[in-house]
Design a protein around this motif. Structure first.
Motif, PDB file in Angstrom:
ATOM      1  N   ASN A  49       0.878  -1.272  -0.150  1.00 17.52           N
ATOM      2  CA  ASN A  49      -0.043   0.063  -0.043  1.00 17.52           C
ATOM      3  C   ASN A  49       0.941   1.392  -0.021  1.00 17.52           C
ATOM      4  OD1 ASN A  49      -2.970   0.758   1.874  1.00 17.52           O
ATOM      5  ND2 ASN A  49      -2.566   1.290  -0.025  1.00 17.52           N
ATOM      6  N   ALA A  50       1.961   1.188   0.817  1.00 24.28           N
ATOM      7  CA  ALA A  50       2.992   2.392   0.708  1.00 24.28           C
ATOM      8  C   ALA A  50       3.491   2.723  -0.516  1.00 24.28           C
ATOM      9  CB  ALA A  50       3.866   2.145   1.947  1.00 24.28           C
ATOM     10  N   LEU A  51       3.858   1.331  -1.201  1.00 24.41           N
ATOM     11  CA  LEU A  51       4.539   1.570  -2.642  1.00 24.41           C
ATOM     12  C   LEU A  51       3.443   2.141  -3.616  1.00 24.41           C
ATOM     13  CD1 LEU A  51       6.784   1.069  -4.481  1.00 24.41           C
ATOM     14  CD2 LEU A  51       6.128  -1.165  -4.666  1.00 24.41           C
ATOM     15  N   LEU A  55       4.156   5.642  -5.617  1.00 27.98           N
ATOM     16  CA  LEU A  55       3.811   5.751  -6.948  1.00 27.98           C
ATOM     17  C   LEU A  55       2.623   6.538  -7.613  1.00 27.98           C
ATOM     18  CD1 LEU A  55       4.198   1.770  -7.928  1.00 27.98           C
ATOM     19  CD2 LEU A  55       5.677   3.560  -8.676  1.00 27.98           C
ATOM     20  N   ALA A  56       1.358   6.426  -6.910  1.00 21.91           N
ATOM     21  CA  ALA A  56       0.375   7.236  -7.403  1.00 21.91           C
ATOM     22  C   ALA A  56       0.053   8.385  -6.570  1.00 21.91           C
ATOM     23  CB  ALA A  56      -0.772   6.311  -7.328  1.00 21.91           C
ATOM     24  N   GLY A  57       0.599   8.467  -5.397  1.00 17.91           N
ATOM     25  CA  GLY A  57       0.429   9.744  -4.606  1.00 17.91           C
ATOM     26  C   GLY A  57      -0.821   9.509  -3.843  1.00 17.91           C
ATOM     27  N   THR A  58      -1.420   8.409  -3.618  1.00 21.95           N
ATOM     28  CA  THR A  58      -2.555   8.436  -2.965  1.00 21.95           C
ATOM     29  C   THR A  58      -2.753   7.056  -2.392  1.00 21.95           C
ATOM     30  OG1 THR A  58      -5.236   8.407  -3.028  1.00 21.95           O
ATOM     31  CG2 THR A  58      -3.883   7.476  -5.074  1.00 21.95           C
ATOM     32  N   ASP A  59      -3.571   6.843  -0.999  1.00 26.54           N
ATOM     33  CA  ASP A  59      -3.502   5.430  -0.491  1.00 26.54           C
ATOM     34  C   ASP A  59      -4.212   4.326  -1.411  1.00 26.54           C
ATOM     35  OD1 ASP A  59      -5.735   6.865   0.149  1.00 26.54           O
ATOM     36  OD2 ASP A  59      -5.341   6.529   2.145  1.00 26.54           O
ATOM     37  N   TRP A  60      -5.313   4.734  -2.224  1.00 22.24           N
ATOM     38  CA  TRP A  60      -6.072   3.734  -2.946  1.00 22.24           C
ATOM     39  C   TRP A  60      -6.473   4.598  -4.274  1.00 22.24           C
ATOM     40  CZ3 TRP A  60      -6.358  -0.849  -0.968  1.00 22.24           C
ATOM     41  CH2 TRP A  60      -6.196  -1.064   0.193  1.00 22.24           C
ATOM     42  N   GLY A  61      -6.362   3.716  -5.139  1.00 22.08           N
ATOM     43  CA  GLY A  61      -6.893   4.393  -6.693  1.00 22.08           C
ATOM     44  C   GLY A  61      -5.815   5.416  -7.176  1.00 22.08           C
ATOM     45  N   GLY A  62      -6.435   6.317  -7.729  1.00 21.07           N
ATOM     46  CA  GLY A  62      -5.351   7.317  -8.425  1.00 21.07           C
ATOM     47  C   GLY A  62      -5.352   7.370  -9.945  1.00 21.07           C
ATOM     48  N   GLU A  63      -4.495   8.298 -10.530  1.00 22.81           N
ATOM     49  CA  GLU A  63      -4.734   8.273 -11.800  1.00 22.81           C
ATOM     50  C   GLU A  63      -3.673   7.391 -12.467  1.00 22.81           C
ATOM     51  OE1 GLU A  63      -6.198  10.701 -13.726  1.00 22.81           O
ATOM     52  OE2 GLU A  63      -7.343  11.140 -11.682  1.00 22.81           O
ATOM     53  N   ALA A  64      -4.098   6.821 -13.589  1.00 26.45           N
ATOM     54  CA  ALA A  64      -3.173   6.024 -14.391  1.00 26.45           C
ATOM     55  C   ALA A  64      -2.083   6.793 -14.925  1.00 26.45           C
ATOM     56  CB  ALA A  64      -4.132   5.271 -15.210  1.00 26.45           C
ATOM     57  N   LEU A  66       0.518   5.233 -13.061  1.00 27.80           N
ATOM     58  CA  LEU A  66       1.075   4.902 -11.962  1.00 27.80           C
ATOM     59  C   LEU A  66       0.430   4.348 -10.813  1.00 27.80           C
ATOM     60  CD1 LEU A  66       4.096   7.518 -11.872  1.00 27.80           C
ATOM     61  CD2 LEU A  66       4.381   5.122 -12.441  1.00 27.80           C
ATOM     62  N   ALA A  67      -0.929   4.566 -11.094  1.00 23.64           N
ATOM     63  CA  ALA A  67      -1.849   3.741  -9.713  1.00 23.64           C
ATOM     64  C   ALA A  67      -2.224   2.596 -10.333  1.00 23.64           C
ATOM     65  CB  ALA A  67      -2.954   4.746  -9.646  1.00 23.64           C
ATOM     66  N   MET A  68      -1.280   1.520 -10.754  1.00 22.59           N
ATOM     67  CA  MET A  68      -1.602   0.215 -11.160  1.00 22.59           C
ATOM     68  C   MET A  68      -1.845  -0.580 -10.019  1.00 22.59           C
ATOM     69  SD  MET A  68       0.697  -2.309 -13.245  1.00 22.59           S
ATOM     70  CE  MET A  68       1.644  -2.893 -11.933  1.00 22.59           C
ATOM     71  N   LEU A  69      -1.159  -0.858  -8.946  1.00 24.73           N
ATOM     72  CA  LEU A  69      -1.162  -1.463  -7.938  1.00 24.73           C
ATOM     73  C   LEU A  69      -2.735  -1.811  -7.349  1.00 24.73           C
ATOM     74  CD1 LEU A  69       2.146  -1.177  -6.058  1.00 24.73           C
ATOM     75  CD2 LEU A  69       1.619  -2.790  -8.003  1.00 24.73           C
ATOM     76  N   LEU A  70      -3.175  -0.525  -6.910  1.00 25.12           N
ATOM     77  CA  LEU A  70      -4.523  -0.597  -6.311  1.00 25.12           C
ATOM     78  C   LEU A  70      -5.469   0.370  -7.136  1.00 25.12           C
ATOM     79  CD1 LEU A  70      -3.124  -0.380  -2.750  1.00 25.12           C
ATOM     80  CD2 LEU A  70      -3.914  -2.469  -3.840  1.00 25.12           C
ATOM     81  N   ASN A  71      -6.213  -0.133  -7.865  1.00 25.47           N
ATOM     82  CA  ASN A  71      -7.061   0.528  -9.020  1.00 25.47           C
ATOM     83  C   ASN A  71      -8.120  -0.162  -9.263  1.00 25.47           C
ATOM     84  OD1 ASN A  71      -7.939   2.808 -10.648  1.00 25.47           O
ATOM     85  ND2 ASN A  71      -5.776   3.425 -10.876  1.00 25.47           N
ATOM     86  N   ASP A  72      -9.164   0.529  -9.916  1.00 26.35           N
ATOM     87  CA  ASP A  72     -10.189  -0.181 -10.286  1.00 26.35           C
ATOM     88  C   ASP A  72     -10.094  -1.049 -11.499  1.00 26.35           C
ATOM     89  OD1 ASP A  72     -13.130  -0.542 -10.584  1.00 26.35           O
ATOM     90  OD2 ASP A  72     -13.320   1.129 -11.909  1.00 26.35           O
ATOM     91  N   HIS A  73      -9.532  -2.305 -11.576  1.00 26.94           N
ATOM     92  CA  HIS A  73      -9.378  -3.345 -12.290  1.00 26.94           C
ATOM     93  C   HIS A  73     -10.474  -4.136 -12.412  1.00 26.94           C
ATOM     94  CE1 HIS A  73      -5.196  -1.862 -12.573  1.00 26.94           C
ATOM     95  NE2 HIS A  73      -5.116  -1.934 -11.424  1.00 26.94           N
TER      96      HIS A  73
END
Length: 166
Positions: A49-51, A55-64, A66-73
């Motif tokens: 979650n910290a990584l 990458l994304a500048g937010t704890d969940w979701g974010g802009e593609a 770089l927000a690949m790890l935790l997003n709306d997949h």
């Protein structure tokens, strides 16, 4: 019990099989040692979650991208402890890989600000905010080289990633 994010490469044939039968997901994400190539799979221990935040500048979701790890997949199958597995399509992996390659490890380290973590909804935020900054940066970024290799391999093989928090 810890929450650990695992990513595993899924070539187009494997991805089609998993989509057709989501009951295979748990075994795919928890293989026996002889059933996968180590470079095709990575877990981030408690740093996932910290990584993502770095990458994304937010704890969940974010802009593609770089927000690949935790997003709306796309979700894949049923709940497995902390939710269903998900698919990061090969196109999303390609966009992420391109943006990720542009960031050096030093640039990623500079994005870590423990003060940002305190007010976030991030897993284990309090631990990362209280510990020695240099030690935390080393811990949080330990999976970065493997992630770089994994996404590059996905790009070269037109593969997706399957993610699961377990």
């Amino acid at each position: 019990m810890s929450m650990i994010l695992t990513l595993r490469r899924a070539d187009p044939v494997t991805l089609a099989k998993l989509r057709a039968n989501s009951e295979l997901v748990w075994d795919f994400m928890n293989p026996e040692e002889e059933d996968y190539a180590p470079e095709d799979m990575i877990d981030f221990d408690k740093a996932w979650n910290a990584l993502h935040y770095i990458l994304a500048g937010t704890d969940w979701g974010g802009e593609a991208p770089l927000a690949m790890l935790l997003n709306d997949h796309e979700r894949l199958g049923d709940e497995h402890g902390y939710g269903p597995a998900w698919i990061v399509t090969s196109d999303r992996v390609k966009r992420f890989d391109e943006a990720f390659r542009a960031l050096s490890d030093e640039a990623l380290a500079q994005r870590f600000d423990p003060a940002d973590f305190v007010d976030s909804d991030m897993y284990a935020a309090d631990i990362f905010a209280e510990e020695d900054r240099d030690e935390m940066v080393e811990y949080l970024l330990q999976g970065v080289p493997a992630l770089r290799r994994l996404t590059a391999k996905c790009v070269n093989t037109d593969s997706a990633l399957i993610g699961l928090i377990g």
